[in-house]
Design a protein around this motif. Structure first.
Motif, PDB file in Angstrom:
ATOM      1  N   VAL A   4       0.835  -1.121   0.099  1.00 54.25           N
ATOM      2  CA  VAL A   4      -0.115  -0.182  -0.107  1.00 54.25           C
ATOM      3  C   VAL A   4       0.889   1.246  -0.090  1.00 54.25           C
ATOM      4  CG1 VAL A   4      -1.910   1.291   1.319  1.00 54.25           C
ATOM      5  CG2 VAL A   4      -1.871  -1.207   1.483  1.00 54.25           C
ATOM      6  N   ILE A   5       0.679   2.007  -0.995  1.00 49.49           N
ATOM      7  CA  ILE A   5       1.701   3.128  -1.252  1.00 49.49           C
ATOM      8  C   ILE A   5       0.786   4.407  -1.284  1.00 49.49           C
ATOM      9  CG2 ILE A   5       3.391   4.108  -2.551  1.00 49.49           C
ATOM     10  CD1 ILE A   5       4.384   1.386  -3.347  1.00 49.49           C
ATOM     11  N   SER A   6       1.047   5.528  -0.609  1.00 51.45           N
ATOM     12  CA  SER A   6       0.171   6.795  -0.944  1.00 51.45           C
ATOM     13  C   SER A   6       1.205   7.919  -1.164  1.00 51.45           C
ATOM     14  CB  SER A   6      -0.485   7.053   0.695  1.00 51.45           C
ATOM     15  OG  SER A   6       0.461   7.714   1.386  1.00 51.45           O
ATOM     16  N   THR A   7       0.576   8.736  -1.842  1.00 53.89           N
ATOM     17  CA  THR A   7       1.229   9.978  -2.185  1.00 53.89           C
ATOM     18  C   THR A   7       0.320  11.035  -2.486  1.00 53.89           C
ATOM     19  OG1 THR A   7       2.914  10.967  -3.653  1.00 53.89           O
ATOM     20  CG2 THR A   7       1.246   9.339  -4.631  1.00 53.89           C
ATOM     21  N   HIS A   8       0.668  12.161  -2.339  1.00 51.86           N
ATOM     22  CA  HIS A   8      -0.166  13.330  -2.922  1.00 51.86           C
ATOM     23  C   HIS A   8       0.270  14.003  -4.340  1.00 51.86           C
ATOM     24  CE1 HIS A   8       2.674  15.459  -0.311  1.00 51.86           C
ATOM     25  NE2 HIS A   8       2.846  16.399  -1.261  1.00 51.86           N
ATOM     26  N   ILE A   9       1.416  13.229  -4.727  1.00 57.58           N
ATOM     27  CA  ILE A   9       1.740  13.797  -6.080  1.00 57.58           C
ATOM     28  C   ILE A   9       1.164  12.897  -7.064  1.00 57.58           C
ATOM     29  CG2 ILE A   9       4.093  13.963  -7.574  1.00 57.58           C
ATOM     30  CD1 ILE A   9       5.697  13.949  -5.039  1.00 57.58           C
ATOM     31  N   VAL A  10       0.120  13.182  -7.659  1.00 59.83           N
ATOM     32  CA  VAL A  10      -0.763  12.289  -8.420  1.00 59.83           C
ATOM     33  C   VAL A  10      -0.074  11.948  -9.942  1.00 59.83           C
ATOM     34  CG1 VAL A  10      -3.062  13.375  -7.412  1.00 59.83           C
ATOM     35  CG2 VAL A  10      -2.089  14.587  -9.460  1.00 59.83           C
ATOM     36  N   GLU A  11       0.876  12.862 -10.125  1.00 56.14           N
ATOM     37  CA  GLU A  11       1.474  12.693 -11.464  1.00 56.14           C
ATOM     38  C   GLU A  11       2.353  11.224 -11.456  1.00 56.14           C
ATOM     39  OE1 GLU A  11       0.830  17.055 -10.915  1.00 56.14           O
ATOM     40  OE2 GLU A  11       1.797  15.483  -9.719  1.00 56.14           O
ATOM     41  N   VAL A  12       2.618  10.573 -10.229  1.00 50.78           N
ATOM     42  CA  VAL A  12       3.247   9.506 -10.229  1.00 50.78           C
ATOM     43  C   VAL A  12       2.113   8.376 -10.658  1.00 50.78           C
ATOM     44  CG1 VAL A  12       4.294   7.587  -8.713  1.00 50.78           C
ATOM     45  CG2 VAL A  12       5.016  10.225  -8.518  1.00 50.78           C
ATOM     46  N   GLY A  13       0.869   8.281 -10.143  1.00 49.93           N
ATOM     47  CA  GLY A  13      -0.132   7.551 -10.590  1.00 49.93           C
ATOM     48  C   GLY A  13      -0.198   7.363 -12.036  1.00 49.93           C
ATOM     49  N   VAL A  14      -0.206   8.694 -12.607  1.00 50.76           N
ATOM     50  CA  VAL A  14      -0.608   8.703 -14.237  1.00 50.76           C
ATOM     51  C   VAL A  14       0.630   7.793 -14.785  1.00 50.76           C
ATOM     52  CG1 VAL A  14      -0.621   9.899 -16.245  1.00 50.76           C
ATOM     53  CG2 VAL A  14      -1.647  10.870 -13.970  1.00 50.76           C
ATOM     54  N   ALA A  15       1.832   7.999 -14.187  1.00 48.52           N
ATOM     55  CA  ALA A  15       2.866   7.290 -14.907  1.00 48.52           C
ATOM     56  C   ALA A  15       3.083   5.753 -14.714  1.00 48.52           C
ATOM     57  CB  ALA A  15       4.386   8.039 -14.377  1.00 48.52           C
ATOM     58  N   LEU A  16       2.354   5.480 -13.776  1.00 48.27           N
ATOM     59  CA  LEU A  16       2.218   3.848 -13.390  1.00 48.27           C
ATOM     60  C   LEU A  16       1.216   3.234 -14.083  1.00 48.27           C
ATOM     61  CD1 LEU A  16       3.106   4.469  -9.633  1.00 48.27           C
ATOM     62  CD2 LEU A  16       4.633   3.261 -11.316  1.00 48.27           C
ATOM     63  N   GLN A  17       0.215   3.772 -14.776  1.00 49.50           N
ATOM     64  CA  GLN A  17      -0.829   3.152 -15.387  1.00 49.50           C
ATOM     65  C   GLN A  17      -0.594   1.974 -16.255  1.00 49.50           C
ATOM     66  OE1 GLN A  17      -3.169   6.505 -16.479  1.00 49.50           O
ATOM     67  NE2 GLN A  17      -4.639   6.281 -14.676  1.00 49.50           N
ATOM     68  N   GLY A  18       0.466   1.779 -16.567  1.00 48.77           N
ATOM     69  CA  GLY A  18       0.934   0.628 -17.661  1.00 48.77           C
ATOM     70  C   GLY A  18       0.998  -0.636 -16.899  1.00 48.77           C
ATOM     71  N   HIS A  19       1.071  -0.560 -15.466  1.00 41.73           N
ATOM     72  CA  HIS A  19       1.311  -1.875 -14.729  1.00 41.73           C
ATOM     73  C   HIS A  19      -0.104  -2.486 -14.310  1.00 41.73           C
ATOM     74  CE1 HIS A  19       5.615  -0.925 -13.866  1.00 41.73           C
ATOM     75  NE2 HIS A  19       5.284   0.140 -14.061  1.00 41.73           N
ATOM     76  N   PRO A  20      -0.110  -3.546 -14.783  1.00 43.06           N
ATOM     77  CA  PRO A  20      -1.560  -4.391 -14.593  1.00 43.06           C
ATOM     78  C   PRO A  20      -1.799  -4.624 -12.982  1.00 43.06           C
ATOM     79  CG  PRO A  20      -0.044  -5.974 -15.824  1.00 43.06           C
ATOM     80  CD  PRO A  20       0.546  -4.396 -15.679  1.00 43.06           C
ATOM     81  N   ASN A  21      -0.785  -4.897 -12.292  1.00 43.52           N
ATOM     82  CA  ASN A  21      -0.799  -5.312 -10.946  1.00 43.52           C
ATOM     83  C   ASN A  21      -0.959  -4.267 -10.051  1.00 43.52           C
ATOM     84  OD1 ASN A  21       1.805  -5.126 -11.371  1.00 43.52           O
ATOM     85  ND2 ASN A  21       2.193  -5.900  -9.542  1.00 43.52           N
TER      86      ASN A  21
END
Length: 440
Positions: free
Chosen positions: A375-392
């Protein structure tokens, strides 16, 4: 195999702490006896790592909860029985008689209290054994998960030598010969049996205390599995120590073993992570959890990085302390252990660019360890956008609802990546800029 957890994680989740009123331990600490407290402490410090043992303990707690049993013993009498048995026992009956007679003689001519305490201890033992017998007689011997233990203790109490104790009138003066006989019998010949009965009383104390908390708080019991699905699912999971806490559905599995959590500050990210960690720890203890239901694969340990601070003694800055913590978790994961790893606001001790790069790289690296849950949290939402290619990686967020210029936090988990950015709005709402402009 011991459950691996370090002091930082214990402190961050506030699991232990007998005298801390907000700790998880304090929530369940309704025991009445010293033995019950020792047993509760041992269960908190040594979570189970075998699914069958976990489910068996949960079944016992559930049995006590459904039976609504009350602790039948007088705590003071149990304490006196403990002191009585702790006094040295002698295997030679003649020496026991002589010693008892000598204590009575000394009590008659001096203020020696040993004979009186001996009699009081024997009386307390008789009272406690009688109450134990009555309690067991009221519980069915079969068709419940505690039947083996009930049968064991019932068998001990059916010993004719112990049975004769129930016929003794404790309010009459007992002959020295009788007192000496039972001193020898209970402290020497049946010492192991008496210890087992006291252990049983401690078990009853702990089981009744824990089940009372479950009933009053409307907790349920998790189901443990040893299979390879690497699963953690919970419905309406909430923090056990927060009254009226909002519950959330949690779903992690082999094909979605990373939860990437975004949300504004104060939206509830840290509390959600603590709820997950606390719930899984209690589940490994076989304890009731603050959820409607929970299913989990047994973990070998748990590590968190939620409230990392600098370390002046070691010369660590806040950022370096974070790096060290991530390294420790990475080493544990690389060792092949099946863990739950939680990181709240990774690398918040450095600049935004490094925090972005570090969070992205670490999350991608951890995502390759499919036997662990993250479980990894952040308020840097741009990281989430960059990770969207990971299916798991499962993307979730804690939303913020704006009511005019003021934010309201629902604490309800939603799917996706948040776009909430209320930092400057909160600064303006607090009037900080106006205050500063007055002095410019």
């Amino acid at each position: 195999m011991a459950f691996s957890i370090d002091k930082q994680t214990l402190d961050e989740l506030n699991l232990l702490g007998k005298f801390r009123k907000d700790s998880v331990y304090h929530l369940f600490n309704r025991v009445r006896t010293r033995g019950g407290e020792q047993l509760l402490d041992n269960m908190f410090r040594h979570p189970l790592t075998n699914a069958a043992e976990i489910n068996q303990r949960s079944a016992v707690f559930r049995f006590f909860q459904e039976s609504q049993l009350e602790f039948p013993f007088d705590v003071q009498q149990v304490s006196l029985m403990r002191e009585y048995l702790d006094a040295q026992g002698i295997n030679n009956a003649a020496l026991v008689f002589a010693g008892t007679l000598a204590k009575k003689w000394l009590a008659a001519i001096t203020r020696d209290e040993r004979y009186k305490k001996n009699v009081q201890g024997l009386q307390a033992t008789i009272i406690t054994l009688n109450r134990c017998h009555a309690f067991l007689a009221a519980i069915p011997r079969t068709n419940h998960p505690y039947e083996k233990r009930i049968s064991e203790i019932s068998g001990l109490l059916e010993d004719k030598r112990i049975g004769r104790l129930s016929n003794i009138d404790i309010y009459k003066d007992l002959p020295v010969k009788t007192i000496a006989y039972y001193n020898h019998l209970l402290k020497a010949i049946l010492r192991r049996e008496m210890e087992d009965i006291l252990s049983f009383i401690s078990e009853l104390d702990a089981c009744i205390a824990v089940s009372d908390v479950a009933r009053s708080r409307h907790f349920s019991y998790a189901t443990a599995t040893d299979d390879t699905r690497n699963i953690l699912s919970a419905e309406d999971l909430r923090h056990p120590c927060i009254e009226g806490a909002v519950g959330n559905y949690i779903a992690l599995g082999k094909n979605s073993n990373v939860m990437f959590l975004t949300g504004a500050n104060m939206a509830g990210k840290s509390t959600l992570m603590k709820s997950i960690g606390t719930g899984l720890y209690l589940a490994h203890m076989g304890f009731p959890v603050a959820a409607v239901n929970m299913l989990f694969s047994v973990r070998e340990g748990m590590y968190s990085s939620i409230n990392v601070s600098d370390n002046i003694g070691l010369g660590y800055s806040h950022f370096y302390a974070e790096v060290v913590r991530v390294k420790q978790a990475a080493q544990a994961a690389a060792a092949g252990k099946k863990l739950l790893l939680m990181f709240d606001e990774l690398f918040k001790g450095t600049n935004v660019k490094d925090a972005y790069d570090g969070t992205l790289a670490v999350t991608e690296g951890f995502a390759d360890y499919h036997d662990c849950l993250f479980v990894i949290s952040t308020h840097i939402v741009e990281v989430g956008v960059a990770l969207q290619g990971h299916p798991n990686i499962r993307f979730v967020y804690m939303p913020t609802v704006m009511e005019g210029p003021y934010p309201r936090y629902t604490y309800r988990l939603q799917e996706g990546i948040t776009e909430d950015r209320q930092g400057m709005m909160i600064i303006r709402n607090e009037g900080i800029l106006e205050l500063l402009n007055k002095h410019s």
